[in-house]
Every structure is written in structure tokens, then in C-alpha cells.
Motif scaffolding. Structure first.
Motif, PDB file in Angstrom:
ATOM      1  N   LEU A   1      -7.539   6.219   7.012  1.00 58.57           N
ATOM      2  CA  LEU A   1      -6.353   5.431   6.679  1.00 58.57           C
ATOM      3  C   LEU A   1      -6.598   4.589   5.438  1.00 58.57           C
ATOM      4  CD1 LEU A   1      -3.475   4.573   7.412  1.00 58.57           C
ATOM      5  CD2 LEU A   1      -4.465   2.831   8.902  1.00 58.57           C
ATOM      6  N   SER A   2      -7.804   4.081   5.289  1.00 60.32           N
ATOM      7  CA  SER A   2      -8.099   3.260   4.116  1.00 60.32           C
ATOM      8  C   SER A   2      -8.023   4.084   2.830  1.00 60.32           C
ATOM      9  CB  SER A   2      -9.464   2.581   4.239  1.00 60.32           C
ATOM     10  OG  SER A   2     -10.508   3.530   4.255  1.00 60.32           O
ATOM     11  N   LYS A   3      -8.450   5.343   2.868  1.00 59.94           N
ATOM     12  CA  LYS A   3      -8.373   6.201   1.682  1.00 59.94           C
ATOM     13  C   LYS A   3      -6.917   6.557   1.381  1.00 59.94           C
ATOM     14  CE  LYS A   3     -12.681   6.573   0.597  1.00 59.94           C
ATOM     15  NZ  LYS A   3     -13.189   5.906  -0.592  1.00 59.94           N
ATOM     16  N   VAL A   4      -6.139   6.859   2.416  1.00 55.92           N
ATOM     17  CA  VAL A   4      -4.719   7.158   2.220  1.00 55.92           C
ATOM     18  C   VAL A   4      -4.032   5.947   1.598  1.00 55.92           C
ATOM     19  CG1 VAL A   4      -2.531   7.684   3.368  1.00 55.92           C
ATOM     20  CG2 VAL A   4      -4.620   8.880   4.057  1.00 55.92           C
ATOM     21  N   ASN A   5      -4.322   4.767   2.118  1.00 55.94           N
ATOM     22  CA  ASN A   5      -3.708   3.547   1.575  1.00 55.94           C
ATOM     23  C   ASN A   5      -4.174   3.255   0.156  1.00 55.94           C
ATOM     24  OD1 ASN A   5      -1.852   2.834   3.514  1.00 55.94           O
ATOM     25  ND2 ASN A   5      -3.339   1.726   4.736  1.00 55.94           N
ATOM     26  N   GLN A   6      -5.389   3.602  -0.157  1.00 58.39           N
ATOM     27  CA  GLN A   6      -5.887   3.414  -1.521  1.00 58.39           C
ATOM     28  C   GLN A   6      -5.058   4.259  -2.489  1.00 58.39           C
ATOM     29  OE1 GLN A   6     -10.129   3.880  -1.712  1.00 58.39           O
ATOM     30  NE2 GLN A   6     -10.225   3.562  -3.910  1.00 58.39           N
ATOM     31  N   VAL A   7      -4.739   5.473  -2.067  1.00 61.13           N
ATOM     32  CA  VAL A   7      -3.918   6.359  -2.898  1.00 61.13           C
ATOM     33  C   VAL A   7      -2.478   5.857  -2.935  1.00 61.13           C
ATOM     34  CG1 VAL A   7      -2.966   8.689  -3.063  1.00 61.13           C
ATOM     35  CG2 VAL A   7      -5.397   8.370  -2.551  1.00 61.13           C
ATOM     36  N   LEU A   8      -1.905   5.526  -1.776  1.00 65.51           N
ATOM     37  CA  LEU A   8      -0.519   5.066  -1.732  1.00 65.51           C
ATOM     38  C   LEU A   8      -0.313   3.762  -2.499  1.00 65.51           C
ATOM     39  CD1 LEU A   8       0.495   5.837   1.963  1.00 65.51           C
ATOM     40  CD2 LEU A   8       1.156   7.083  -0.102  1.00 65.51           C
ATOM     41  N   SER A   9      -1.350   2.946  -2.585  1.00 62.66           N
ATOM     42  CA  SER A   9      -1.222   1.676  -3.304  1.00 62.66           C
ATOM     43  C   SER A   9      -0.932   1.899  -4.788  1.00 62.66           C
ATOM     44  CB  SER A   9      -2.472   0.817  -3.124  1.00 62.66           C
ATOM     45  OG  SER A   9      -3.568   1.353  -3.852  1.00 62.66           O
ATOM     46  N   MET A  10      -1.248   3.077  -5.302  1.00 61.41           N
ATOM     47  CA  MET A  10      -0.937   3.401  -6.698  1.00 61.41           C
ATOM     48  C   MET A  10       0.575   3.400  -6.930  1.00 61.41           C
ATOM     49  SD  MET A  10      -3.790   3.927  -8.370  1.00 61.41           S
ATOM     50  CE  MET A  10      -3.245   4.856  -9.795  1.00 61.41           C
ATOM     51  N   PHE A  11       1.344   3.574  -5.847  1.00 62.40           N
ATOM     52  CA  PHE A  11       2.801   3.611  -5.937  1.00 62.40           C
ATOM     53  C   PHE A  11       3.441   2.393  -5.270  1.00 62.40           C
ATOM     54  CE2 PHE A  11       1.347   8.105  -5.368  1.00 62.40           C
ATOM     55  CZ  PHE A  11       1.452   8.469  -6.699  1.00 62.40           C
ATOM     56  N   GLY A  12       2.616   1.397  -4.934  1.00 64.98           N
ATOM     57  CA  GLY A  12       3.145   0.187  -4.313  1.00 64.98           C
ATOM     58  C   GLY A  12       3.487   0.351  -2.843  1.00 64.98           C
ATOM     59  N   HIS A  13       2.833   1.284  -2.153  1.00 67.05           N
ATOM     60  CA  HIS A  13       3.101   1.540  -0.740  1.00 67.05           C
ATOM     61  C   HIS A  13       1.817   1.458   0.068  1.00 67.05           C
ATOM     62  CE1 HIS A  13       7.254   3.037  -1.195  1.00 67.05           C
ATOM     63  NE2 HIS A  13       6.824   3.493  -2.361  1.00 67.05           N
ATOM     64  N   ILE A  14       1.976   1.249   1.373  1.00 70.32           N
ATOM     65  CA  ILE A  14       0.868   1.371   2.320  1.00 70.32           C
ATOM     66  C   ILE A  14       1.388   2.045   3.578  1.00 70.32           C
ATOM     67  CG2 ILE A  14      -0.421  -0.639   1.504  1.00 70.32           C
ATOM     68  CD1 ILE A  14       0.590  -2.116   4.039  1.00 70.32           C
ATOM     69  N   LEU A  15       0.483   2.611   4.332  1.00 68.77           N
ATOM     70  CA  LEU A  15       0.792   3.214   5.615  1.00 68.77           C
ATOM     71  C   LEU A  15       0.269   2.256   6.669  1.00 68.77           C
ATOM     72  CD1 LEU A  15       1.897   5.817   6.911  1.00 68.77           C
ATOM     73  CD2 LEU A  15      -0.429   6.692   6.889  1.00 68.77           C
ATOM     74  N   THR A  16       1.141   1.869   7.591  1.00 67.66           N
ATOM     75  CA  THR A  16       0.743   0.902   8.598  1.00 67.66           C
ATOM     76  C   THR A  16       1.368   1.260   9.935  1.00 67.66           C
ATOM     77  OG1 THR A  16       0.690  -1.464   9.133  1.00 67.66           O
ATOM     78  CG2 THR A  16       2.638  -0.670   8.010  1.00 67.66           C
ATOM     79  N   PRO A  17       0.677   0.994  11.024  1.00 62.58           N
ATOM     80  CA  PRO A  17       1.268   1.281  12.330  1.00 62.58           C
ATOM     81  C   PRO A  17       2.409   0.301  12.636  1.00 62.58           C
ATOM     82  CG  PRO A  17      -0.937   0.361  12.584  1.00 62.58           C
ATOM     83  CD  PRO A  17      -0.674   0.491  11.121  1.00 62.58           C
ATOM     84  N   ILE A  18       3.447   0.817  13.270  1.00 61.82           N
ATOM     85  CA  ILE A  18       4.518  -0.040  13.749  1.00 61.82           C
ATOM     86  C   ILE A  18       4.767   0.285  15.216  1.00 61.82           C
ATOM     87  CG2 ILE A  18       5.649  -0.308  11.506  1.00 61.82           C
ATOM     88  CD1 ILE A  18       7.732   1.716  12.428  1.00 61.82           C
ATOM     89  N   HIS A  19       5.307  -0.657  15.918  1.00 58.50           N
ATOM     90  CA  HIS A  19       5.603  -0.459  17.328  1.00 58.50           C
ATOM     91  C   HIS A  19       6.723   0.562  17.469  1.00 58.50           C
ATOM     92  CE1 HIS A  19       6.716  -1.327  21.467  1.00 58.50           C
ATOM     93  NE2 HIS A  19       5.497  -1.829  21.583  1.00 58.50           N
ATOM     94  N   GLU A  20       6.639   1.408  18.474  1.00 61.81           N
ATOM     95  CA  GLU A  20       7.599   2.487  18.663  1.00 61.81           C
ATOM     96  C   GLU A  20       9.044   1.972  18.744  1.00 61.81           C
ATOM     97  OE1 GLU A  20       8.355   6.337  21.566  1.00 61.81           O
ATOM     98  OE2 GLU A  20       6.767   4.917  22.028  1.00 61.81           O
ATOM     99  N   LYS A  21       9.261   0.846  19.423  1.00 62.73           N
ATOM    100  CA  LYS A  21      10.628   0.324  19.541  1.00 62.73           C
ATOM    101  C   LYS A  21      11.179  -0.079  18.175  1.00 62.73           C
ATOM    102  CE  LYS A  21       9.593  -4.484  20.429  1.00 62.73           C
ATOM    103  NZ  LYS A  21       9.881  -5.683  21.141  1.00 62.73           N
ATOM    104  N   ASP A  22      10.311  -0.588  17.282  1.00 53.77           N
ATOM    105  CA  ASP A  22      10.753  -0.944  15.938  1.00 53.77           C
ATOM    106  C   ASP A  22      11.091   0.298  15.123  1.00 53.77           C
ATOM    107  OD1 ASP A  22      10.449  -3.670  16.462  1.00 53.77           O
ATOM    108  OD2 ASP A  22       8.368  -3.664  15.773  1.00 53.77           O
ATOM    109  N   ALA A  23      10.331   1.354  15.301  1.00 52.18           N
ATOM    110  CA  ALA A  23      10.597   2.600  14.594  1.00 52.18           C
ATOM    111  C   ALA A  23      11.926   3.182  15.037  1.00 52.18           C
ATOM    112  CB  ALA A  23       9.466   3.605  14.818  1.00 52.18           C
ATOM    113  N   ASN A  24      12.188   3.132  16.341  1.00 50.83           N
ATOM    114  CA  ASN A  24      13.445   3.648  16.857  1.00 50.83           C
ATOM    115  C   ASN A  24      14.631   2.822  16.381  1.00 50.83           C
ATOM    116  OD1 ASN A  24      12.214   5.751  18.233  1.00 50.83           O
ATOM    117  ND2 ASN A  24      11.957   4.565  20.107  1.00 50.83           N
ATOM    118  N   ARG A  25      14.462   1.535  16.284  1.00 52.83           N
ATOM    119  CA  ARG A  25      15.522   0.646  15.811  1.00 52.83           C
ATOM    120  C   ARG A  25      15.877   0.972  14.365  1.00 52.83           C
ATOM    121  NH1 ARG A  25      14.211  -5.508  16.003  1.00 52.83           N
ATOM    122  NH2 ARG A  25      12.770  -4.517  17.395  1.00 52.83           N
ATOM    123  N   ASN A  26      14.874   1.281  13.542  1.00 49.23           N
ATOM    124  CA  ASN A  26      15.111   1.606  12.141  1.00 49.23           C
ATOM    125  C   ASN A  26      15.801   2.948  11.968  1.00 49.23           C
ATOM    126  OD1 ASN A  26      14.024  -0.782  11.215  1.00 49.23           O
ATOM    127  ND2 ASN A  26      11.975   0.076  10.982  1.00 49.23           N
TER     128      ASN A  26
END
Length: 73
Positions: free
Chosen positions: A45-70
């Protein structure tokens, strides 16, 4: 993982960078970029985030209920 793969590949190409050039700029090994763009699932995950940070993004876990709400419109 396929959405991340497509996102990274598309954005890298928009920047006009080869995988090797992008890996150098992101500070990761070329194999990391290749694995991400191939949609491999056994990545740090740290390597993926290192790459995504080049575009101003990160990958992070979210609670399932929050994902469903979105996803509800």
C-alpha cells in the motif's frame, strides 16, 4: 485494482512519460509501476500511495457503510 491500474497508466501517458521515467520520478522501482499498471494485487500500500501521490491522490481504507453512502445518489 483495475481502476487504479487504468488511472495510473492513463495519467502517466498524459504526462508523456515512459514507465521507466515515471518510476524514476515517483521514486519507485520500474517493477512497481509495471505491477500497478497490470493490476497486480500483491503490492505494498505504501508503494501504491507513493505512485498515486504523484497525482495528488492516496488509497485509504474506508468503512463499508461510508462507501455505501457515497454510492447512493
Amino acid at each position: 485494482m483495475n481502476q487504479i491500474a487504468e488511472f495510473v497508466k492513463t495519467r502517466r501517458k498524459q504526462l508523456g512519460l515512459t514507465q521507466e521515467e515515471f518510476a524514476d520520478k515517483a521514486g519507485v522501482a520500474l517493477t512497481v509501476i509495471r505491477k500497478i499498471e497490470q493490476g497486480k494485487e500483491n503490492l505494498s500500500l505504501s508503494k501504491v500511495n507513493q505512485v498515486l501521490s504523484m497525482f495528488g491522490h492516496i488509497l485509504t481504507p474506508i468503512h463499508e457503510k461510508d462507501a455505501n453512502r457515497n454510492n447512493q445518489v
